[in-house]
Design a protein around this motif. Structure first.
Motif, short mmCIF file in Angstrom:
data_model
loop_
_atom_site.label_atom_id
_atom_site.label_comp_id
_atom_site.label_asym_id
_atom_site.label_seq_id
_atom_site.Cartn_x
_atom_site.Cartn_y
_atom_site.Cartn_z
N GLY A 21 16.13 59.12 -8.32
CA GLY A 21 15.23 58.31 -7.50
C GLY A 21 15.32 56.84 -7.83
N ARG A 22 15.47 56.53 -9.15
CA ARG A 22 15.58 55.14 -9.56
C ARG A 22 16.81 54.48 -8.95
N TRP A 23 17.92 55.20 -8.91
CA TRP A 23 19.17 54.64 -8.39
C TRP A 23 19.14 54.53 -6.86
N VAL A 24 18.47 55.48 -6.22
CA VAL A 24 18.29 55.36 -4.76
C VAL A 24 17.45 54.13 -4.45
N SER A 25 16.40 53.92 -5.27
CA SER A 25 15.54 52.74 -5.09
C SER A 25 16.35 51.46 -5.24
N ARG A 26 17.20 51.42 -6.27
CA ARG A 26 18.03 50.23 -6.47
C ARG A 26 19.02 50.03 -5.32
N LEU A 27 19.59 51.13 -4.86
CA LEU A 27 20.56 51.05 -3.78
C LEU A 27 19.91 50.51 -2.50
N PHE A 29 17.25 48.68 -2.34
CA PHE A 29 16.93 47.27 -2.57
C PHE A 29 18.16 46.40 -2.37
N LEU A 30 19.29 46.80 -2.95
CA LEU A 30 20.52 46.02 -2.83
C LEU A 30 21.09 46.04 -1.42
N LEU A 31 20.73 47.03 -0.65
CA LEU A 31 21.16 47.09 0.74
C LEU A 31 20.41 46.09 1.62
N GLY A 32 19.21 45.69 1.16
CA GLY A 32 18.35 44.82 1.96
C GLY A 32 19.00 43.54 2.45
N PRO A 33 19.64 42.75 1.58
CA PRO A 33 20.27 41.51 2.06
C PRO A 33 21.31 41.74 3.15
N TRP A 55 34.32 34.01 4.44
CA TRP A 55 33.64 33.04 3.57
C TRP A 55 32.24 32.74 4.08
N GLN A 56 32.05 32.77 5.40
CA GLN A 56 30.72 32.53 5.97
C GLN A 56 29.78 33.69 5.65
N VAL A 57 30.30 34.91 5.75
CA VAL A 57 29.50 36.08 5.37
C VAL A 57 29.10 35.99 3.90
N LEU A 58 30.07 35.65 3.05
CA LEU A 58 29.82 35.57 1.62
C LEU A 58 28.76 34.52 1.29
N MET A 59 28.86 33.32 1.90
CA MET A 59 27.91 32.26 1.57
C MET A 59 26.53 32.55 2.14
N ASN A 60 26.46 33.25 3.27
CA ASN A 60 25.16 33.70 3.75
C ASN A 60 24.56 34.71 2.80
N MET A 61 25.38 35.66 2.34
CA MET A 61 24.88 36.73 1.47
C MET A 61 24.35 36.20 0.16
N VAL A 62 24.95 35.14 -0.37
CA VAL A 62 24.45 34.56 -1.62
C VAL A 62 22.98 34.18 -1.46
N PHE A 63 22.64 33.55 -0.33
CA PHE A 63 21.26 33.12 -0.12
C PHE A 63 20.34 34.31 0.14
N TYR A 64 20.81 35.31 0.86
CA TYR A 64 19.96 36.49 1.08
C TYR A 64 19.67 37.20 -0.24
N TYR A 65 20.66 37.32 -1.10
CA TYR A 65 20.42 37.94 -2.41
C TYR A 65 19.50 37.07 -3.27
N CYS A 66 19.64 35.75 -3.15
CA CYS A 66 18.73 34.87 -3.89
C CYS A 66 17.28 35.12 -3.45
N ILE A 67 17.06 35.28 -2.16
CA ILE A 67 15.71 35.54 -1.65
C ILE A 67 15.17 36.84 -2.22
N PHE A 68 15.97 37.91 -2.14
CA PHE A 68 15.50 39.22 -2.61
C PHE A 68 15.29 39.23 -4.12
N ILE A 69 16.20 38.64 -4.87
CA ILE A 69 16.07 38.65 -6.33
C ILE A 69 14.87 37.81 -6.75
N GLY A 85 10.93 40.67 1.79
CA GLY A 85 12.16 39.95 2.11
C GLY A 85 12.65 40.26 3.50
N ALA A 86 12.65 41.53 3.88
CA ALA A 86 13.10 41.91 5.22
C ALA A 86 12.19 41.34 6.30
#
Length: 610
Positions: A21-27, A29-33, A55-69, A85-86
């Motif tokens: 359950g803990r790993w599903v929860s983490r997965l 969460f990490l899927l959210g961005p 590169w545009q996908v990557l740079m967008n994802m950095v900010f989405y992960y920053c928001i979630f983290i 976050g969502a």
């Protein structure tokens, strides 16, 4: 090393078995961005898999992960951080979607500071739910369902302090490099303006935030400014040519769409405008904005400064106007004209009250000053607007009257109060934008009011100069413009792009002036041309603008028009044209944000005409 890896893998397998359950929860969460990127780009009318580079996908994802983290570190719970976050990303995506629908471009930081203006006109738009909103809402609901059932709501679980510090350090370092260093210019990354969503929403918004201050031009110095001052001295006026009244009208969304061959309306929307010839200089003004951004064109006309040298889509009225800034109103006032600014709508829009005060207008008038106005839809009509001009010029001994109309403001899904359905479009255009015919009907009403205006001053004994121009073309749908162009907007040439920024302008007088046709100009020059036609003294800066106008008669953030009629991008300008642009940037920067005492005489005229 191999032993360490072997032990780690055994621990990981054991932990997966013991705590699935803990790993599903983490997965989840990490899927959210990733869900947020997909969801926001649906609202951004992008296909993540086709429209964005890796590169545009990557740079967008950095900010989405920053928001979630960041939310996870603050809240201490995966479920709360993921859900919040969502939801926040969906909300911003939805706001951006409506901006894209209404303005033809995505949300920019300057739009946040302009929330009062947006609120003022919000009720005039169509907020119906479309396919993009439906798809994004389904995706949000599905993800929230996963969060609800797969991420247990436990008590607050703090991340270990060393790990938390490391995460904050990494995120802070990236943001510092992104916003405060030369990383983006070095990578040649800038905001998208023609097809603004092509960076992805969050990346493009962040890039615009990065460029939110006016940058000092390369090679700028006090000595450089002083050398240019010697080369472009102030010029005396001609009192014999000075009219009693100078009336400048910037007509909201006044666009002559007959510039597009594919329009084919049932009849001419603006027959009087097209018939105007006697004592008239007329042509096309290439605006710096399209679909919105009225205050940007106001600023350029009144000051001669250009948005080309400002961060993309920032609004000078909100960020850069300071008390005593040089302006056409200040020049007219120095020559004895009573200066009035009039906008028949709410005074809270675009920080106008303070901006007009700083630009040296004696008087300001807004919707509450219009007695018993005739309304078209929910806005004061051009007819009632112009009646206020008549009253003012009659009351003043001499007047510089600057007017920003309201009748034609978007959106065009409003009712038809006092507005006849006069003009029909071909079926393909109606299908592309069902509101376009209302816009053309408004143009017909504007044209009638314009005829009354010219007729009134034709019969006026006081010499009067009228300067008339649209601020930008209307915010019709991208699909509508694609039908007019016969191609995707991303496939347009520079000339075709600038056609969407072209609005009619004319200078007319009730006395003899030399007629000219097919004149090209941009709003940053039009104020200096107004002063020249009115016989006012010209500041050294205006002298420079008029000389540069002979070489580059249109200067906009999306392209340039040369004296030979070529439509060029900035990279296509030759060495001499680039030198004119550098001189302009130096003087623009000095007058707008870096004015020093020795340079004041370049931008101001103190002497009054005798």
């Amino acid at each position: 090393m191999s032993a360490l890896l072997n032990d780690s893998s055994k621990w990981l397998v054991r932990d997966l078995r013991n705590n699935p359950g803990r790993w599903v929860s983490r997965l989840v969460f990490l899927l959210g961005p990733w869900v947020c990127l997909w969801m926001v780009e649906i609202l951004n009318e992008n296909d993540v898999f086709e429209d964005l580079a890796a590169w545009q996908v990557l740079m967008n994802m950095v900010f989405y992960y920053c928001i979630f983290i960041a939310l996870r570190l603050i809240s201490g719970r995966n479920r709360r951080a993921a859900a919040l976050g969502a939801a926040v990303c969906f909300l911003f995506g939805l706001v951006n979607h409506y901006v894209l629908r209404f303005r033809g471009r995505i949300l920019f930081p300057a739009d946040i500071t302009g929330w009062r203006t947006a609120a003022n006109v919000a009720k005039g738009f169509d907020y119906s739910i479309d396919l993009y909103i439906t798809q994004a809402a389904i995706l949000l609901t599905a993800y929230l369902f996963l969060v609800l059932y797969c991420v247990p709501q436990k008590k607050r679980a703090r991340v270990p302090l060393p790990a938390a510090l490391l995460l904050w350090t990494v995120m802070g370092s990236y943001c510092y490099a992104f916003f405060c260093t030369g990383m983006l210019p070095a990578l040649d990354i800038y905001t998208q303006q023609w097809v603004t969503q092509r960076n992805g929403f969050l990346l493009n918004f962040s890039i615009a935030l990065r460029y939110s201050s006016v940058e000092r031009p390369e090679g700028y110095s006090r000595d450089a400014v002083l050398e240019l001052m010697e080369e472009y001295p102030a010029l005396p006026g001609d009192p014999d040519r000075a009219p009693v009244n100078i009336v400048a009208i910037m007509n909201e969304s006044f666009g002559d769409l007959t510039i597009f061959e594919g329009l084919n309306p049932s009849e001419d929307p603006t027959p009087f405008l097209h018939s105007l010839e006697e004592n008239t200089i007329k042509g096309w003004m290439y605006s710096s904005v399209t679909g919105g951004g009225t205050a940007t064109v106001e600023f350029e006309y009144l000051t001669g400064f250009t948005s080309l040298f400002q961060p993309p889509h920032t609004v000078a009225y909100q960020l850069y106007v300071e008390e005593g800034m040089p302006s056409l109103a200040a020049l007219a006032k120095s020559q004895g004209y009573a200066t009035t600014a009039f906008h028949p709508y709410k005074s809270s829009g675009w920080n106008r009250v303070l901006a007009y005060q700083y630009l040296d207008f004696d008087r300001q008038m807004y919707q509450e000053d219009v007695p018993n106005p005739y309304m078209i839809r929910s806005y004061i009509s051009d007819q009632s607007d112009y009646e206020m001009i008549y009253r003012s010029t009659e009351a003043e001994e001499s007047s510089f009257f600057f007017n920003v109309t309201m009748q034609n403001h978007s959106g065009y899904a409003q009712g038809w109060r006092n507005l006849q359905r006069t003009i029909q479009l071909p079926e393909n255009l109606k299908a592309a934008d069902r509101t376009a015919e209302q816009f053309l009907a408004l143009m017909r009403e504007s044209d009638k009011a314009l005829e009354e205006l010219i007729t009134y001053y034709s019969q006026c004994d006081e010499p009067t100069l009228v300067v008339f121009f649209g601020d930008h073309q209307p915010p019709l749908t991208n699909a509508f413009y694609e039908e007019l162009f016969g191609k995707k907007l991303s496939e347009r040439t520079t000339e075709e792009v600038m056609r969407q920024y072209a609005v009619p302008f004319f200078i007319w007088a009730n006395y003899d002036i030399e007629e000219r046709r097919d004149v090209v100009v941009s709003p940053n020059y039009l104020g200096a041309l107004t002063a020249q036609m009115a016989g006012l003294p010209l500041t050294g800066y205006m002298n420079f603008l008029l000389q540069m106008y002979e070489e580059l008669p249109a200067v906009t953030p999306v392209g340039f028009v040369t004296a030979e009629g070529q439509f060029l991008s900035k990279a296509e300008l030759d060495e001499a044209q680039q030198d004119w642009l550098w001189r302009y940037e130096v003087l623009n920067y000095c007058g707008m944000v870096g004015l020093f005492d020795e340079a004041r005489s370049m931008f101001y005229v103190e002497e009054q005409l005798e």
